[in-house]
Enzyme design. Structure first.
Site, PDB file in Angstrom:
ATOM      1  CE  LYS A   1      -3.640  -2.622   0.014  1.00  0.00           C
ATOM      2  NZ  LYS A   1      -4.404  -3.147   1.101  1.00  0.00           N
TER       3      LYS A   1
HETATM    4  C1  LIG Z   1      -5.319  -4.127   1.770  1.00  0.00           C
HETATM    5  C2  LIG Z   1      -6.806  -4.032   1.854  1.00  0.00           C
HETATM    6  C3  LIG Z   1      -7.520  -4.306   3.033  1.00  0.00           C
HETATM    7  C4  LIG Z   1      -6.921  -4.940   4.237  1.00  0.00           C
HETATM    8  O1  LIG Z   1      -5.780  -4.403   4.706  1.00  0.00           O
HETATM    9  P1  LIG Z   1      -4.769  -5.279   5.610  1.00  0.00           P
HETATM   10  O2  LIG Z   1      -3.890  -4.223   6.182  1.00  0.00           O
HETATM   11  O3  LIG Z   1      -4.059  -6.208   4.692  1.00  0.00           O
HETATM   12  O4  LIG Z   1      -5.569  -5.978   6.636  1.00  0.00           O
HETATM   13  C5  LIG Z   1      -8.888  -4.080   3.032  1.00  0.00           C
HETATM   14  N1  LIG Z   1      -9.537  -3.636   1.954  1.00  0.00           N
HETATM   15  C6  LIG Z   1      -8.889  -3.385   0.796  1.00  0.00           C
HETATM   16  C7  LIG Z   1      -9.665  -2.880  -0.376  1.00  0.00           C
HETATM   17  C8  LIG Z   1      -7.518  -3.597   0.719  1.00  0.00           C
HETATM   18  O5  LIG Z   1      -6.870  -3.384  -0.443  1.00  0.00           O
END
Ligand SMILES: *Cc1c(COP(=O)(O)O)cnc(C)c1O
Length: 397
Positions: free
Chosen positions: A197
């Site tokens: 991310k």
């Molecule tokens: C990455 C993601 C999550 C979850 O995040 P984590 O930190 O991996 O738990 C939830 N929703 C979307 C759309 C994501 O891309």
């Protein structure tokens, strides 16, 4: 372009080493910030948690930010914070990461999947309108691939009703819509600090909101349902605390917060780099038959967590799986985001049946995510373009 022998058929690959679809960038400054915490008094809940929260709230222009141990924990805290329980329905898009819908289930609520728009894969306000019932408590939109959903249209649907408009903005930190930053477009928005991310903390997540009551409920929820943390107790010189509700240990450590805080400083620069790579791809693919990038809604500044293309399968001799395998052989780390959530066996066992989301289910067969991350070089992006051209040319009807 002439047809070159594909690597999947034994020809030489476009690249010698695999280019992943996403990867973190950790600088010497990031390492130094984490090292300082490792040598300090607090490994978890210390000064870095609050500093990270303040910086994040400021970066998106929201009044409150609460950091938690993952984006999934952020979604869970959000569903608990708005009081989701048995009988409550939350409308989510059919194409997203499973965690969006799972968070509704964690609280005993019912995810109701709405279809998506074909050109953007964003939740389609028209299908949302037909999914609203007396049980609807919230619409949890997803800022798919990095651009914002149409929050004005979603708000119009909730006018006069007690329905929250919420954002799973895990793809979109650093983006904006109509000049308003992601994080201020919904009643509350969640972020993830997973390494792929925009801000990498190892693991981590956050919820941002302007609502002081939600802010307090997220803080209590992440700490077992206890209303004060150890720093507040220490400063008051008292040992007593009250657990007023059932919460979780969803705290983010000072170690993670220091890394996230240090990374956050480069958010603007990194989003601009992602946008520059995306515009290289846009330009190259404009004249290439057989593929179309997702389109951007008017007024959106896309933070490009993902760069998703749609394949025009009628023009090709193979399906998406064939293109995927050929690009992987060329050492381009393509991926697919995402299969419709109600197709997963867990959801089928709950009674969700394929066939209910015709756009999502059709477009899913056409999508591929190409590599995009700030540390990619221009040559890396050129390799992706060369490989896509090579593979599509080889498979053209
Ligand atoms: C990455 C993601 C999550 C979850 O995040 P984590 O930190 O991996 O738990 C939830 N929703 C979307 C759309 C994501 O891309």
């Amino acid at each position: 372009m002439t047809r070159l022998p594909l690597a999947v058929n034994g020809g030489p690959p476009v690249r010698d080493s695999l280019l992943p679809y996403g990867r973190q960038q950790v600088t010497d400054d990031d390492v130094a910030e984490v090292e300082k915490v490792l040598r300090s008094d607090f490994l978890t809940t210390g000064p870095k948690v609050g500093e990270f929260e303040d910086a994040l709230a400021k970066a998106v222009g929201a009044n409150h930010a609460v950091v938690v141990s993952s984006g999934t924990a952020a979604l869970h805290a959000l569903m608990a914070g708005i009081g989701i329980g048995p009988g409550d329905e939350v409308i989510v898009p059919a194409i997203t990461f499973a965690a969006t819908a799972n968070a509704v289930l964690y609280c005993g609520g019912t995810p109701v999947f709405a279809d998506v728009s074909p050109d953007t894969l964003l939740i389609d306000p028209v299908t949302v309108a037909s999914a609203v019932t007396d049980g609807t408590k919230a619409i949890l939109a997803v800022d798919f691939a990095g651009q914002s959903a149409d929050y004005e249209a979603l708000r119009d649907l909730t006018r006069g009703k007690d329905i929250r408009v919420l954002a799973d903005a895990c793809h979109a930190l650093g983006g904006a819509r109509m000049g308003h930053a992601v994080g201020t477009l919904a009643d509350a928005s969640t972020f993830s600090f997973h390494p792929v991310k925009h801000v990498a903390a190892g693991e981590g997540g956050a919820i941002v909101t302007n609502d002081p009551d939600l802010d307090q409920s997220f803080r209590t929820f992440r700490n077992h349902g206890i209303t004060t943390n150890h720093l507040q107790r220490a400063s008051k010189g008292t040992w007593s605390y009250d657990m007023s509700e059932l919460g979780f240990n969803y705290r983010l450590s000072d170690i993670h917060s220091a890394l996230g805080l240090s990374q956050l400083k480069r958010l603007g620069e990194n989003v601009r780099r992602r946008q520059a790579i995306a515009s290289r791809y846009d330009n190259a693919f404009e004249t290439l038959p057989g593929i179309a990038p997702l389109q951007n809604l008017e007024g959106n500044s896309n933070a490009y967590h993902l760069y998703v293309i749609r394949l025009d399968l009628n023009t090709l001799t193979v399906d998406r799986g064939g293109v995927f395998a050929a690009l992987r052989s060329e050492n381009i780390g393509v991926n697919v985001h995402y299969a419709p959530v109600p197709w997963h066996s867990y959801y089928r066992n709950l009674g969700y049946e394929p066939g209910g989301w015709p756009v999502a289910e059709r477009i899913y067969e056409e999508i591929l995510s190409l590599p995009i991350f700030p540390a990619m070089s221009d040559e890396d992006a050129s390799d992706v373009i060369t490989a896509v051209d090579k593979v599509l040319t080889a498979y053209r009807r």
